[in-house]
Write an enzyme that holds these catalytic residues in place. Structure first.
Site, PDB file in Angstrom:
ATOM      1  N   LYS A   1       2.700  11.553   7.000  1.00  0.00           N
ATOM      2  CA  LYS A   1       1.960  11.393   8.384  1.00  0.00           C
ATOM      3  C   LYS A   1       2.448  12.229   9.362  1.00  0.00           C
ATOM      4  O   LYS A   1       2.223  13.219   9.723  1.00  0.00           O
ATOM      5  CB  LYS A   1       1.599   9.798   8.448  1.00  0.00           C
ATOM      6  CG  LYS A   1       0.823   9.437   7.254  1.00  0.00           C
ATOM      7  CD  LYS A   1       0.362   7.890   7.749  1.00  0.00           C
ATOM      8  CE  LYS A   1      -0.383   7.309   6.362  1.00  0.00           C
ATOM      9  NZ  LYS A   1      -1.477   7.809   6.101  1.00  0.00           N
TER      10      LYS A   1
ATOM     11  N   ASP B   1       9.317   3.075   1.880  1.00  0.00           N
ATOM     12  CA  ASP B   1       8.394   3.711   2.184  1.00  0.00           C
ATOM     13  C   ASP B   1       7.938   3.777   3.830  1.00  0.00           C
ATOM     14  O   ASP B   1       7.133   2.898   4.272  1.00  0.00           O
ATOM     15  CB  ASP B   1       6.995   3.115   1.092  1.00  0.00           C
ATOM     16  CG  ASP B   1       5.592   3.990   1.441  1.00  0.00           C
ATOM     17  OD1 ASP B   1       5.574   4.771   2.517  1.00  0.00           O
ATOM     18  OD2 ASP B   1       4.807   3.659   0.857  1.00  0.00           O
TER      19      ASP B   1
ATOM     20  N   PHE C   1       0.890  -1.165   0.049  1.00  0.00           N
ATOM     21  CA  PHE C   1      -0.029  -0.016  -0.106  1.00  0.00           C
ATOM     22  C   PHE C   1       0.868   1.183   0.155  1.00  0.00           C
ATOM     23  O   PHE C   1       1.542   1.511   0.954  1.00  0.00           O
ATOM     24  CB  PHE C   1      -0.943  -0.065   1.187  1.00  0.00           C
ATOM     25  CG  PHE C   1      -1.908   1.245   1.134  1.00  0.00           C
ATOM     26  CD1 PHE C   1      -2.955   1.183   0.422  1.00  0.00           C
ATOM     27  CD2 PHE C   1      -1.601   2.292   1.817  1.00  0.00           C
ATOM     28  CE1 PHE C   1      -3.993   2.260   0.213  1.00  0.00           C
ATOM     29  CE2 PHE C   1      -2.305   3.527   1.748  1.00  0.00           C
ATOM     30  CZ  PHE C   1      -3.721   3.562   0.777  1.00  0.00           C
TER      31      PHE C   1
END
Length: 404
Positions: free
Chosen positions: A256, A227, A142
């Site tokens: 984030k 990531d 993802f």
């Protein structure tokens, strides 16, 4: 649900695209690890906006930095310099050991930027024939929801009826170094991978995997792109998840927690000449690197380190993981995680994880299901031992509940 909550939910359903299935609570306030709904009920946030609110809701020092900067200057675009970008570069580079920084807004933008950059590096530095660059990715990945990214997803919900997709990606199993070795060709420019697969259900690779991956990437002259948008900046008990195996990525993606949940901020960090291939006009973002974003990110990084949140994530994560493993429930298939990035996977016969999340809501805990059978648990990094124990008591009750 009360009539006012029903009104909020109904209005969302009437006007909004139905691309989410939220738990039935309407939140209106947050502080630290706690959030309150419109009825005044308090909940322990065990999702942290998918790790974006790692520093806790409405951290006063980040808030103060945001308000102060908002009074001074919010946006210039990159057509001009601003007095927050250079200090942001300097501070994040010093903290992470990076050489170059490319600021963006969302995590998906950081991923797309990395894909563009490693392809350009492949053509201009490695010498891959134009249009032939390959990037290796993992099944169940993802990395975001843009068209470019969903093209190499293996999740049918993410891909179906959104094609055609861009070529140039190879998909291999996660955690299998031999599969990576076999997939590499002279056209391979990068391996893009999450240190822990979050959306897939907090899937950890076998010990030593990333040591082998680092060696393969170095030997074959390809970029290791990690990531760390969910795992980075303390979530796993280290500043970056790569530190658990003592490796260093060529390109690291952050987002984030980089802004503590106040503002969309992401960054591509490079330890070599990958970002050096970009020239004026070849890539950019109107909001990327804006002064408000940089001021917020600088404050978010300061409180993360000055207040010992990373060390706390390691301590409380170990306590939480051990407590979850001690729960004796026939519903539990596996408990796993690192730091405060945790998951409880249920047996299929236990039913959908969502109903356990709904039961937890009634007990004052907000958690989220993923992939039908897994409950994700990721509270803010400021959680205390008492709060961990409080959560464990309620999780034990929910996971032993009889829904038949």
């Amino acid at each position: 649900m009360s009539s006012s909550v029903i009104d909020f939910v109904a209005t969302e359903a009437r006007f909004g695209a139905h691309n989410y299935e939220p738990i039935g609570v309407v939140l209106s306030r947050g502080e630290g690890v706690w959030v309150w709904d419109t009825e005044g009920n308090r909940y322990l946030d065990c999702l942290s906006a998918y790790s974006a609110v790692s520093q806790g809701h409405c951290h006063p020092k980040i808030l103060a930095a945001m308000v102060e900067q908002a009074h001074r200057l919010t946006l210039t675009s990159r057509a001009f310099h601003n007095d927050q970008l250079a200090p942001f570069y300097e501070e994040i580079a010093a903290l992470t050991g990076s050489h170059k920084v490319l600021p963006m807004n969302s995590g998906a933008e950081a991923v797309e930027s990395a894909i563009k950059s490693v392809r350009k590096w492949g053509y201009e530095v490695k010498g891959v024939p134009d249009g032939q660059a390959e990037i290796i990715v993992c099944a169940n990945n993802f990395h975001g929801r843009t068209l470019g990214i969903v093209g190499f997803s293996t999740d049918p919900d993410t891909r179906t009826h959104f094609g055609p997709f861009a070529p140039g990606f190879k998909i291999i199993p996660f955690g299998d170094a031999a599969a990576l070795a076999e997939a590499i060709t002279p056209y391979t420019v990068a391996f893009l991978v999450e240190p822990i697969q979050g959306e897939a259900g907090v899937i950890l690779p076998p010990a030593g995997y990333f040591t082998e991956v680092r060696e393969l990437c170095t030997t074959n002259n390809l970029m290791l792109v990690l990531d760390e948008i969910q795992t980075g900046l303390g979530r796993t008990g280290k500043l970056l998840a790569e530190q658990h195996e003592g490796i260093e990525a060529d390109v690291t993606l952050l987002g984030k927690a980089l802004s503590g949940g106040f503002y969309p901020v992401s960054a591509v960090l490079s330890n070599n000449d990958v970002l050096g291939t970009l020239r004026p006009g070849q890539h950019g973002s109107t909001f990327g690197g804006n002064p408000l974003a940089c001021a917020v990110a600088r404050a978010a990084l300061r409180v993360l380190t000055e207040e010992g949140m990373i060390e706390n994530a390691a301590r409380q994560g170990a306590r939480f993981l051990e407590g979850l493993k001690d729960i004796r429930a026939n519903t539990i298939r596996e408990v796993r995680g690192r730091g405060l990035m945790l998951a409880v996977e249920l047996h299929p016969e236990a039913g959908r994880a969502r109903r356990y999340c709904e039961a937890l809501q009634g007990m004052g805990i907000l958690a989220k299901d993923t992939h039908e059978q897994t409950i994700r648990i990721a509270p803010p990094l400021v959680i205390t031992s008492d709060q961990v124990d409080w959560a464990l008591e309620r999780l034990a009750t929910a996971l032993t509940q009889d829904f038949s």
